[in-house]
Design a protein around this motif. Structure first.
Motif, mmCIF file in Angstrom:
data_model
loop_
_atom_site.group_PDB
_atom_site.id
_atom_site.type_symbol
_atom_site.label_atom_id
_atom_site.label_comp_id
_atom_site.label_asym_id
_atom_site.label_seq_id
_atom_site.Cartn_x
_atom_site.Cartn_y
_atom_site.Cartn_z
ATOM 1 N N ASN A 190 0.814 -1.222 0.000
ATOM 2 C CA ASN A 190 0.000 0.000 0.000
ATOM 3 C C ASN A 190 0.848 1.273 0.000
ATOM 4 N N GLY A 191 2.152 1.120 -0.155
ATOM 5 C CA GLY A 191 3.010 2.284 -0.312
ATOM 6 C C GLY A 191 3.364 2.996 0.972
ATOM 7 N N LEU A 192 3.118 2.399 2.123
ATOM 8 C CA LEU A 192 3.463 3.076 3.375
ATOM 9 C C LEU A 192 4.953 3.053 3.644
ATOM 10 N N SER A 193 5.686 2.122 3.048
ATOM 11 C CA SER A 193 7.131 2.037 3.294
ATOM 12 C C SER A 193 7.890 3.181 2.644
ATOM 13 N N THR A 194 7.305 3.778 1.648
ATOM 14 C CA THR A 194 7.982 4.890 0.951
ATOM 15 C C THR A 194 7.593 6.246 1.496
ATOM 16 N N LEU A 195 6.651 6.292 2.422
ATOM 17 C CA LEU A 195 6.202 7.572 2.967
ATOM 18 C C LEU A 195 6.982 7.923 4.225
ATOM 19 N N ASP A 196 7.063 9.187 4.498
ATOM 20 C CA ASP A 196 7.695 9.655 5.725
ATOM 21 C C ASP A 196 6.805 9.355 6.922
ATOM 22 N N ASN B 192 6.011 11.160 9.406
ATOM 23 C CA ASN B 192 5.118 12.250 9.795
ATOM 24 C C ASN B 192 4.064 12.562 8.741
ATOM 25 N N ALA B 193 4.096 11.825 7.625
ATOM 26 C CA ALA B 193 3.080 12.056 6.590
ATOM 27 C C ALA B 193 1.717 11.603 7.106
ATOM 28 N N GLU B 194 0.667 12.254 6.634
ATOM 29 C CA GLU B 194 -0.683 11.948 7.093
ATOM 30 C C GLU B 194 -1.481 11.300 5.973
ATOM 31 N N ILE B 195 -2.355 10.385 6.371
ATOM 32 C CA ILE B 195 -3.266 9.732 5.429
ATOM 33 C C ILE B 195 -4.681 9.908 5.958
ATOM 34 N N ASN B 196 -5.616 10.044 5.050
ATOM 35 C CA ASN B 196 -6.998 10.256 5.470
ATOM 36 C C ASN B 196 -7.654 8.912 5.819
ATOM 37 N N PHE C 169 3.299 6.868 10.871
ATOM 38 C CA PHE C 169 3.983 6.194 11.962
ATOM 39 C C PHE C 169 2.997 5.651 12.995
ATOM 40 N N SER C 170 1.912 6.391 13.260
ATOM 41 C CA SER C 170 0.912 5.889 14.220
ATOM 42 C C SER C 170 0.210 4.646 13.670
ATOM 43 N N VAL C 171 -0.075 4.631 12.363
ATOM 44 C CA VAL C 171 -0.715 3.442 11.769
ATOM 45 C C VAL C 171 0.216 2.249 11.839
ATOM 46 N N LYS C 172 1.489 2.455 11.483
ATOM 47 C CA LYS C 172 2.449 1.358 11.540
ATOM 48 C C LYS C 172 2.638 0.855 12.966
#
Length: 596
Positions: free
Chosen positions: A65-71, A73-77, A130-133
């Motif tokens: 789902n592409g979370l490994s490439t995100l910072d 502190n990035a936010e997702i809805n 980071f909170s989701v992970k």
């Protein structure tokens, strides 16, 4: 407006559904906050079916789902979070058997509402990566050492050293879980949480991090994390021991043994609720047992330990290399291919790991030999299973053939009408023979009775004086035959039963030697009667000698002719008439009236 209000009320009910179900479990009666928090989070984990998702499957879902490439502190809805959760649970259903499928929509709704309530209490509709992970890696299934390794990879730098700021951020996110289940006062985040885990500021590597997090006891703020994993491991553990308080004959889960009261043991429900009885007190030190060992096994383990055969202490986790792997920059994969030195380094790293794996496992020759042995064993097992299957089929076939042969079906009987006709004729013939045999036996018995009377009369006449009065012979009466009403029934008596009721002379005649034929016996008896009557005639008056002798000869001739009819006794009435000879003699004597 009404529809929007109904939708908002429905969403509110769905958000509160998990918490209402958790309150219904009555976890608040647990006395210790550590067990109370672990039980609540374990309930959330199982209710959302996160315990079925392994940590490695979760990492794969992050990458897909592409979370490994995100910072971090990035936010997702929330909509993207829902998509991530959908991919996780739909992939889980593909791995599960058809009989253990889960309700994907319900699991997504429960987990999404719980995560939003935990990490978006202000209602912004966004969560950090980071909170989701951190939340999903902590609450998913799998070993705790694998989870901690992944968490360390997220909070460490490229040299493999933990960054305290990232660890503080991890504690800030992960300690929101106890707060979400109303255990914030006991395990809430504080500014000194990092220093309670690592009091001395120094270089923290992977093995040091694992030693601290998996120590006994672990850091106070995270003491519920290893306990939640122990709860998952002992849910189905059985202890054949009686609880000293509730007197249940067995225990499931944890077992607690008092270190001061001898033989005092409590089940987990009684211990968590602070129950005590007798001299035991809640202030006594209790030892937690997650398995059951018999006394014999405990004694053997103690002897082996005293002899040095068992290692005293085992490391809580395997030792990992201190040099961390250099992660690839997945955000810019082309940059990793620009420098040849980077490729050479990765190749050396792969070669090093391959050599280490080969050293840890068996040698290649032994490995190939074990593979060949396993292959031969599998082939042998397959051959034996095929032979067993063939033998079972042959047994089943023989059994069916035997049943068909022993129990002929009506269809086969209808196909052989000749056989049925012969069977009916044989049964009819059998019934006729049985009836005929019964009639013959009854006739034989009656004939024996009449012969006995005749022989008595002849003895009386021959034994008396020649000048005796004829009236003396007339006084000897002939016994009448007794007919049985069961002549037509099937005979169930022996040949000796047929002579019942006759005199001793006839019994003596038929009891000597081997049993003879009825016809032969009657012929011999007729000859004897003829001789006796001939001698009797000689003593009678000369005027009646010729008449009586002629009558006697005629009677004997008729009697023999009657006996010569071997097919049936159709002349039985004539036989009875002939056997009434004493009556004829009496009449002759009364007619002559001439004294001898």
């Amino acid at each position: 407006m009404i529809e929007e209000g109904s939708k908002s009320s429905k969403a509110t009910v769905e958000k509160r559904q998990l918490f209402m179900e958790m309150r219904a479990q009555n976890f608040d009666v647990i006395r210790l906050s550590t067990y109370r928090t672990a039980c609540k989070l374990r309930f959330v984990q199982k209710r959302c079916n996160l315990h079925l998702v392994d940590v490695w499957n979760m990492i794969e879902a992050f990458r897909d789902n592409g979370l490994s490439t995100l910072d971090h502190n990035a936010e997702i809805n929330v909509s993207r979070l829902e998509t991530i959760l959908s991919s996780i649970f739909y992939q889980l259903n593909k791995r599960l058997p058809t009989t253990h499928q889960i309700n994907v929509e319900q699991s997504i709704g429960l987990l999404l509402n719980f995560m939003v309530a935990t990490y978006d209490s202000e209602g912004h509709g966004k969560l950090t990566v980071f909170s989701v992970k951190s939340m999903l890696a902590t609450m998913c299934g799998g070993k705790i050492v694998d989870k901690l390794r992944y968490i360390f990879s997220q909070i460490s730098d490229s040299s493999g050293t933990m960054v305290f700021a990232k660890f503080d951020q991890f504690l800030r996110e992960v300690l929101k879980l106890p707060t979400a289940v109303f255990e914030g006062p006991s395990f809430g985040y504080t500014e000194h949480s990092v220093r309670t885990c690592f009091p001395q500021q120094k270089k923290i590597l992977l093995n040091t991090f694992l030693d601290v997090m998996m120590a006994d006891p672990p850091p106070q703020c995270l003491v519920w994390l290893p306990l939640m994993h122990r709860l998952a491991n002992v849910e189905n553990v059985f202890h054949p021991v009686e609880c000293s308080y509730c007197r249940s004959e067995s225990m499931m889960g944890f077992r607690y043994r008092c270190q001061q009261c001898h033989g005092y043991q409590l089940c987990q429900n009684c211990f968590w609720r602070g129950h005590a009885s007798g001299p035991h007190s809640n202030q006594h030190q209790m030892k937690e047992h997650s398995s059951w060992k018999s006394p014999a096994k405990k004694l053997s383990h103690a002897i082996s330990k005293s002899l040095g055969c068992v290692p005293i202490g085992e490391p809580p986790h395997p030792v990992f290399p201190e040099a961390a792997e250099r992660p690839q920059d997945l955000a810019h994969p082309a940059s990793t291919l620009e420098s040849p030195s980077r490729l050479d380094e990765e190749h050396r790293l792969i070669a090093r790991y391959a050599a280490r794996l080969a050293a840890e496992q068996c040698p290649p020759t032994d490995l190939s030999f074990s593979f060949d042995a396993n292959k031969q064993q599998r082939q042998l097992i397959a051959e034996l299973e095929n032979k067993n299957r063939e033998i079972l089929q042959e047994i089943q076939r023989l059994r069916l053939e035997h049943e068909q042969a022993s129990q002929p079906t009506p269809e086969k009987a209808q196909q052989n009408p000749t056989l049925l006709a012969e069977l009916r004729l044989l049964r009819h013939r059998k019934d006729e023979l049985e009836k005929r045999m019964s009639a013959l036996q009854e006739s034989r018995r009656e004939l024996m009775v009449q012969l006995e009377g005749l022989m008595r009369l002849l003895k009386a006449q021959t034994g008396g004086s020649p000048h005796s009065s004829p009236s003396h012979s007339a006084s000897c009466t002939m016994p009448m035959p007794i007919r049985s009403t069961s002549a037509g029934s099937t005979p169930t008596h022996t040949p000796q039963d047929c002579l019942a009721g006759v005199g001793d002379d006839v019994l003596d005649a038929f009891s000597q030697g081997v049993p003879r034929n009825l016809r032969n016996d009657l012929l011999v008896a007729a000859d004897s009667i003829t001789n006796t009557m001939s001698s009797l005639v000689k003593e009678l008056h000369s005027g009646t000698e010729m008449v009586y002798e002629e009558y006697t000869r005629k009677w004997c001739f008729d009697f023999k002719c009657c006996l010569s009819d071997g097919d049936s006794f159709s002349g039985l009435p004539d036989l009875e008439r002939l056997l009434n000879v004493p009556l004829c003699l009496h009449l002759i004597n009364n007619t002559n009236k001439t004294p001898v």
